[in-house]
Scaffold this active site. Structure first.
Site, PDB file in Angstrom:
ATOM      1  N   GLY A  40      15.767   4.837 -18.135  1.00 18.33           N
ATOM      2  CA  GLY A  40      15.401   3.715 -17.566  1.00 18.33           C
ATOM      3  C   GLY A  40      13.986   3.443 -18.481  1.00 18.33           C
ATOM      4  O   GLY A  40      13.599   4.191 -18.141  1.00 18.33           O
ATOM      5  N   LEU A  43       9.599   0.606 -13.288  1.00 14.66           N
ATOM      6  CA  LEU A  43       8.118   0.567 -13.812  1.00 14.66           C
ATOM      7  C   LEU A  43       8.260   2.491 -13.446  1.00 14.66           C
ATOM      8  O   LEU A  43       7.364   2.471 -14.502  1.00 14.66           O
ATOM      9  CB  LEU A  43       7.700   0.373 -11.707  1.00 14.66           C
ATOM     10  CG  LEU A  43       7.845  -1.576 -11.692  1.00 14.66           C
ATOM     11  CD1 LEU A  43       6.938  -1.299 -10.488  1.00 14.66           C
ATOM     12  CD2 LEU A  43       6.889  -1.792 -12.436  1.00 14.66           C
ATOM     13  N   HIS A 266      16.686  -3.278   5.255  1.00 18.33           N
ATOM     14  CA  HIS A 266      15.230  -4.349   4.658  1.00 18.33           C
ATOM     15  C   HIS A 266      15.639  -5.376   6.127  1.00 18.33           C
ATOM     16  O   HIS A 266      16.836  -6.245   5.348  1.00 18.33           O
ATOM     17  CB  HIS A 266      15.355  -4.940   3.535  1.00 18.33           C
ATOM     18  CG  HIS A 266      13.850  -5.450   3.634  1.00 18.33           C
ATOM     19  ND1 HIS A 266      13.694  -6.653   4.089  1.00 18.33           N
ATOM     20  CD2 HIS A 266      12.697  -5.223   2.690  1.00 18.33           C
ATOM     21  CE1 HIS A 266      12.253  -7.424   3.922  1.00 18.33           C
ATOM     22  NE2 HIS A 266      11.536  -6.243   3.264  1.00 18.33           N
ATOM     23  N   ARG A 330       9.855  -1.176   9.075  1.00 17.32           N
ATOM     24  CA  ARG A 330      11.593  -2.038   8.416  1.00 17.32           C
ATOM     25  C   ARG A 330      12.072  -1.536   9.320  1.00 17.32           C
ATOM     26  O   ARG A 330      12.634  -2.551   9.523  1.00 17.32           O
ATOM     27  CB  ARG A 330      12.147  -2.049   6.682  1.00 17.32           C
ATOM     28  CG  ARG A 330      10.848  -2.668   5.817  1.00 17.32           C
ATOM     29  CD  ARG A 330      11.041  -2.521   4.778  1.00 17.32           C
ATOM     30  NE  ARG A 330       9.974  -3.226   3.535  1.00 17.32           N
ATOM     31  CZ  ARG A 330      10.574  -3.340   2.017  1.00 17.32           C
ATOM     32  NH1 ARG A 330      10.987  -2.121   1.189  1.00 17.32           N
ATOM     33  NH2 ARG A 330       9.776  -4.290   1.650  1.00 17.32           N
ATOM     34  N   GLU A 425      12.803   5.863  -8.047  1.00 14.02           N
ATOM     35  CA  GLU A 425      13.560   5.805  -6.390  1.00 14.02           C
ATOM     36  C   GLU A 425      14.484   6.358  -7.616  1.00 14.02           C
ATOM     37  O   GLU A 425      15.167   6.969  -5.460  1.00 14.02           O
ATOM     38  CB  GLU A 425      13.926   4.119  -6.434  1.00 14.02           C
ATOM     39  CG  GLU A 425      14.901   4.108  -5.324  1.00 14.02           C
ATOM     40  CD  GLU A 425      15.843   3.026  -4.772  1.00 14.02           C
ATOM     41  OE1 GLU A 425      15.026   1.856  -6.220  1.00 14.02           O
ATOM     42  OE2 GLU A 425      15.929   2.304  -4.252  1.00 14.02           O
ATOM     43  N   ARG A 435      11.312   3.998   3.863  1.00 16.55           N
ATOM     44  CA  ARG A 435       9.636   3.570   2.889  1.00 16.55           C
ATOM     45  C   ARG A 435       9.198   2.245   3.607  1.00 16.55           C
ATOM     46  O   ARG A 435       9.460   1.335   4.289  1.00 16.55           O
ATOM     47  CB  ARG A 435      10.229   3.269   1.599  1.00 16.55           C
ATOM     48  CG  ARG A 435       8.993   2.260   0.598  1.00 16.55           C
ATOM     49  CD  ARG A 435       9.206   2.574  -1.076  1.00 16.55           C
ATOM     50  NE  ARG A 435      10.817   1.503  -0.710  1.00 16.55           N
ATOM     51  CZ  ARG A 435      10.734   0.412  -0.928  1.00 16.55           C
ATOM     52  NH1 ARG A 435       9.266  -0.498  -0.582  1.00 16.55           N
ATOM     53  NH2 ARG A 435      11.216  -0.812  -1.095  1.00 16.55           N
ATOM     54  N   LEU A 441       6.767   0.239  -5.519  1.00 17.24           N
ATOM     55  CA  LEU A 441       5.841  -0.217  -6.919  1.00 17.24           C
ATOM     56  C   LEU A 441       5.186   0.556  -6.929  1.00 17.24           C
ATOM     57  O   LEU A 441       4.675   1.279  -8.553  1.00 17.24           O
ATOM     58  CB  LEU A 441       5.851  -1.223  -6.987  1.00 17.24           C
ATOM     59  CG  LEU A 441       6.179  -2.900  -6.638  1.00 17.24           C
ATOM     60  CD1 LEU A 441       5.491  -3.685  -6.823  1.00 17.24           C
ATOM     61  CD2 LEU A 441       7.811  -3.101  -7.586  1.00 17.24           C
TER      62      LEU A 441
END
Lengths: 638, 238, 249
Positions: A40, A43, A266, A330, A425, A435, A441
């Site tokens: 992967g 980030l 979300h 959220r 993640e 979260r 990030l």
């Protein structure tokens, strides 16, 4: 098996420094003798691969994309949190830590979250040094915005493309190491199995997506940074290619899967418009800084929004959560939207939507200011819906966005399989049951730039250099044969239904029974139907083409086959967790006002599921969650 | 010499060469036009100016050779770049729209090469004064003028009037200068771009100014054959 | 609505390819162009034919994976969007739509509409970064950057690396891609330290990959999903010239 979190002793604020001081190190001359495979390049993966290479390890990076710059981290819009307190509004490492723990509804590990908050400040420094063009004030210093679940402004951003800029920063660091020959980048390379030798993760099996060739890659340690599994729901804000295959196959090799039922829905996405839909598009949470969310007070009110007078509108978030209002976290905002839609007050053709209205903000700040702040989001909205959100309110509805669950890891981000590290993640560690915005990030980069590079030495120092198994080891041969077998099986089935139709059916099933609200009856129904659907999949799926070429149907078939197994674990976990917390809302467990009823007495633990083989149910391992410095309280945003 | 090698070794470097030589040629075109426009002042000033230019053969040949080198560099870089650019797309599109690009920008090599042919004709016509190409049956080398100070020099004024009095030649010149200005309209702007002399503040101004300059050149050059066709200097015609 | 698709099909790089025509079933104008291809592929699969291979991932215009030349224009008829953000309402019922892969020597074809854009990675590897080690950075606010510079850098940094600029250019030039990265970093003080080395190395990598040169036609800017300005190419020319004059380093 007992799961050992390996949290260092001592006061919370000193645990990370103590860990680093106590950790074994690998000498510079020995580092290049250790090979680390990083799967992967989002980030977490890109930052980890780059940093490990800078340190001198021999690194290989694998992505199924055509380039290491494509991972879905790139789509994160709003920003990244850091406890810099540049705004002088009372922020601190401790406050970020507390907000995150509370935002996660007290289901995250205290020490991990504190470390995350601690490291957050270095992330911003690192990214700025790399040339990430964060938004600035006229004085030349960094600007911040506020985000859901926090009462301070600690979010750094680069227009509506923060994820993109951070990812390109990490990608550039990785590219630099690749240019120097310190990292070997494999693209179009999908990991299809983890190789375990004597109980340690020692390599992976990879399929070259262009030639179909299977290759073995031996390593001293394997790092998975392959993202979340939200596409198990089919419709989500994830990229179409996002998948759970790497972590799922690691799970089947013995890595525990933690809290699979903690999925984030979300609140601000563009509603579904038809059954052809391939994905849902997120509208950044930052919109809730200035947009007000409402529905008509009267059920079945189908008047256009501008015809509904102020007095007949229900700004339900402001009404229910006066202190956080439209910036409620959220999970809470999503559930509130579901509730008002269930009452028949939803808007839009399908009745599955609520308004996000900027009229008041435009009046207060002027259209130009709103355009400057959110112009690109308004443009995205216009493209997709053909509606002008400056004139009439946006319609939004919750959608699957993130998975807090993932492979279980200890404090050093190592799974229960020694040598297997899981970042971002793909692991479960920092967000608990929910979260907060702008924290994904932060976690991805914290794990990749700062945590793993410090913790991996502890494991590698316990392994002799240059002693990793060779790719002709039996375990590699067997794993490769197994992968080849399942590829053959998929192609041989020659049934009637397409892979996509199975994925769609599975997604709908999960959304209905294991979505924003769950109950035992529904979950049991899902648990009945998933194995049947899986059985039909293997019997009746049709995968055209060959194995020895680029075959997108085959790629997706493998991923959906894994989702069909993962879905069952997700529902099983949801059924087992008899409480409501964060993104996991069990209808049986709520207060009379509809708020989530958490059960700290019986469920203050991490559920880690251990695979037992294809025909036996997984075993639940519990890692108790102890809080040394914070008190578990009822999470209130009222 | 490393610098020169590097300069010619990259497409950006060759574009610098093309831009700088293009700038020289543009300036020459401006000067040439200003000189020629003296035709409107009559035979004496134009011939005196022409005589001045030709009075020192050494200087004249120096200038001519410099111009030749510039042209070779300009054309050479253009050809080299074009070959490379063609090679960069071995399989063509069935449908290509080249969105957002102007015709002038896509046809620079073509307009340039045709322009080259025109320049060759122009040199044969007025510099070499080859009788065969002027279509008037006269030999321009025979035209003589005596300046006020008594010097005898070639009668450039008469040569121009006679030359442009032929309708076909005038038309050919009109086409030639139109093509030149079409080439310059894009070329002058691109020159600034290639040399990195554009930014978002004056970039669009430069582009517009390039077309204005091209227009001015077009009017200036075109005015002479048009004026001759309309009767300028008909007293020197037989 | 329905459309007729003329799609380039090619099993792999070493086999000849050609156009195939497909009549779509009834479509919804709110579908995205890629969702339309999904629908066509579902039909093909059910008929036992191989679906059309095309690149896509995020489907929200940011990952840069999707490509396609639609009726002669990379990323379809609209300005400032990627193929995945192109919706069928931009076409009319009964239209014939020609779909081709990106064509460039530096982007060799892999299958059907999929090309390899590895050359872009190689260009970035040559110099598209700031050489800073993790952990060695000073405080983020230690270096004030004028807001206009940061904004301008962001304009350039938005590049999604899709390659449409190359696909649109008559010369298959990658100047806009390289210019965006060079400009992004040259505009920021962090990037200025190694600006000459970067410009030189990235240009060399670009030329080695077989891209064409810039003819300043502006097609790249016109098709760029992020509308990255041609002005950055001028900046690249400036940066490269500066690097040449400063000599190798």
């Amino acid at each position: 098996m007992k799961l050992e979190a390996n949290i260092p002793a001592g006061p919370l604020a000193q645990k990370w420094s103590k860990y680093r001081f106590d950790s074994k190190l690998v000498s510079p001359a020995n580092k290049r003798r250790y090979k680390v495979v990083v799967v992967g390049a989002g980030l977490a993966g890109a930052s980890a691969a780059a940093t490990l290479a800078e340190l001198g390890y021999d690194v290989e990076n694998f992505v199924f994309h055509d380039s290491p710059r494509r991972a879905h981290s790139i789509a994160a819009q709003g920003g990244i949190n850091a406890a810099k307190n540049y705004q002088n509004d009372g922020d601190s490492v401790r406050r970020l830590f507390y907000d995150t723990i509370k935002g996660g509804d007290f289901r995250a590990r205290e020490a991990n979250v504190y470390r995350l908050a601690e490291v957050s400040v270095s992330i911003i420094d690192q990214c700025v040094a790399q040339g990430v063009p964060f938004a600035r004030e006229y004085g030349g210093l960094l600007d911040n915005r506020s985000f859901g679940g926090a009462q301070v402004s600690r979010t750094f951003y680069a227009r509506g493309q923060t994820g993109q800029q951070l990812l390109l920063g990490a990608y550039s660091a990785l590219a630099r190491q690749a240019g120097l020959g310190a990292v070997k980048c494999h693209t179009h390379a999908e990991m299809l199995d983890l190789v375990v030798v004597d109980g340690h993760a020692k390599g992976i099996i990879v399929r070259n997506l262009i030639s179909g060739e299977l290759t073995r890659h031996a390593a001293d340690a394997v790092v998975l940074a392959t993202g979340g599994y939200g596409n198990v729901f089919n419709l989500s804000t994830y990229a179409r290619g996002s998948n759970a295959t790497a972590i799922w196959r690691a799970y089947k090799r013995g890595a525990c899967f933690a809290n699979p039922c903690f999925t984030q829905i979300h609140p601000t996405c563009i509603p579904v418009s038809g059954d052809y839909q391939s994905k849902l598009t997120l509208m950044s949470e930052s919109l809730r800084n200035d947009g007000r969310i409402w529905v008509p007070k009267q059920a079945g009110d189908k008047r256009p929004p501008q015809d509904i007078p102020e007095g007949e509108r229900d700004y339900y978030l402001e009404r229910m959560y006066p202190s956080f209002g439209n910036l409620a976290p959220r999970d809470i905002s999503s559930r509130a939207a579901k509730r008002v839609c269930d009452e028949g007050r939803g808007v839009g053709e399908s009745g599955r939507g609520v308004y996000l209205d900027f009229a008041e903000a435009i009046q207060r700040l002027g259209e130009a200011t709103i355009r400057e702040r959110y112009g690109n989001l308004f443009a995205i909205y216009k493209e997709i819906t053909d509606e002008n959100a400056y004139r009439s309110p946006m319609r939004i509805f919750p959608a699957v966005h993130y998975t807090m669950g993932g492979l279980w890891v200890d404090y050093s981000l190592m799974s229960n399989l020694p040598g297997l590290f899981v970042l971002g993640e793909a692991n479960f560690s920092d967000h608990g049951a929910n979260r907060l915005g702008a924290s994904a990030l932060m976690q991805g980069l914290a794990d990749g730039y700062f945590v793993l590079p410090a913790t991996i030495a502890g494991y590698l120092a316990s392994q002799k250099p240059d002693q990793r198994p060779r790719p002709d080891h039996d375990a590699f041969r067997q794993a490769e044969e197994q992968v080849r077998g399942s590829v053959r099986r998929l192609l041989a089935s020659q049934g009637q239904r397409t892979v996509a139709s199975f994925h769609k059916e599975l997604g709908q099933l999960l959304w209905d029974h294991c979505g924003m609200a769950r109950n035992a009856a529904g979950l049991k129904q899902a648990l009945d139907r998933i194995p049947a659907l899986r059985e039909e999949f293997w019997r009746n799926v049709r995968v055209p083409g060959d194995a020895e070429e680029l075959n997108q149907s085959l790629e997706r078939a493998g991923r959906v086959a894994d989702f069909l197994e993962l879905a069952e674990l997700l529902c099983l976990d949801a059924l087992t967790r008899e409480e409501s917390c964060g993104g996991h809302f069990r209808e049986e467990h709520q207060y009379p006002d509809g708020e989530a009823k958490r059960d700290d007495q019986n469920f203050a633990f991490v559920s880690a599921w251990e695979y037992q083989g294809p025909d036996r149910p997984p075993v639940l391992q519990r890692e108790p969650l102890g809080y040394e410095e914070v008190k578990m309280t009822t999470r209130s945003y009222k | 010499m490393n610098l020169l090698q590097e300069l010619w070794g990259s497409s950006l470097g060759r574009k610098y060469v093309m831009a700088v030589t293009g700038a020289c040629l543009f300036l020459f075109a401006v000067g040439h036009m200003v000189g020629n426009l003296q035709v409107f002042l009559g035979a004496e000033p134009l011939n005196a100016y022409a005589h001045l230019l030709q009075s020192s053969p050494k200087l004249l040949w120096c200038a001519r050779l410099t111009l030749l080198v510039i042209v070779i560099l300009h054309v050479g870089s253009a050809v080299a770049l074009t070959l490379e650019n063609r090679a960069a797309r071995p399989v063509a599109y069935v449908q290509a729209r080249y969105e957002g690009s102007s015709l002038a920008s896509r046809t620079m090599l073509l307009s340039g090469l045709i322009l080259g042919c025109f320049v060759v004709f122009h040199l044969l016509h007025y510099t070499v004064r080859m009788p065969a190409v002027n279509l008037t049956g006269k030999d321009f080398a025979d035209f003589q003028h005596t300046l006020a100070d008594g010097t005898v020099c070639p009668d450039v004024y008469r040569m121009m009037i006679v030359g442009f009095s032929h309708r076909l030649v005038a038309l050919f010149y009109a086409v030639g200068v139109t093509l030149l200005c079409f080439h310059l309209g894009h070329g002058v702007g691109a020159m600034f771009q290639s040399l990195g002399l554009k930014n978002r503040v004056w970039g669009s101004v430069v582009d517009r100014a390039a077309w204005v300059a091209a227009g001015v050149l077009w009017l200036g050059y075109l005015s002479i054959p048009v004026a001759v066709q309309l009767g300028l200097g008909k007293e020197v015609l037989p | 609505m329905r459309v007729r698709l003329k799609v380039w099909r090619q099993k792999h790089a070493h086999r000849p390819g050609g156009f195939h025509t497909y009549e779509t079933p009834e479509l919804n104008p709110n579908m995205s162009f890629l969702e339309m291809l999904d629908v066509v592929n579902e039909e093909l699969t059910q008929r036992g034919e191989e679906p059309i291979a095309f690149d896509h991932d995020c489907r929200e215009g940011i990952c840069g994976t999707c490509s396609l030349v639609i009726n002669g224009k990379p990323h379809g008829p609209h300005r400032g969007v990627a193929t995945c953000q192109t919706y069928l309402r931009s076409f009319r019922d009964g239209d014939e739509i020609v779909v081709e892969p990106f064509r460039a020597k530096a982007f060799p074809l892999i299958k059907d509409l999929i090309v390899s854009r590895k050359a872009f990675d190689h260009i970035i590897q040559a110099g598209g970064f700031v050489s800073v080690r993790t952990g060695s950075a000073p405080d983020a606010n230690a270096l004030p950057i004028p807001k206009p510079d940061a904004d301008r850098a962001m304009d350039a940094a938005q590049c999604i690396g899709c390659g449409a600029c190359v696909a649109a250019c008559k010369n298959a030039s990658a100047m806009l891609f390289v210019a965006a990265k060079v400009s992004h970093l040259a505009l920021l003080p962090q990037g200025k330290v190694e600006r000459e080395r970067r410009a030189r190395a990235m240009v060399q990598a670009m030329e080695a990959a077989g891209f064409g040169g810039c003819s300043v036609t502006g097609s790249c800017e016109a098709v760029c999903p992020k509308e990255i300005s041609l002005e950055f190419i001028a900046r690249l020319n400036r940066e490269y010239g500066r690097a040449l004059l400063k000599g190798p380093n």
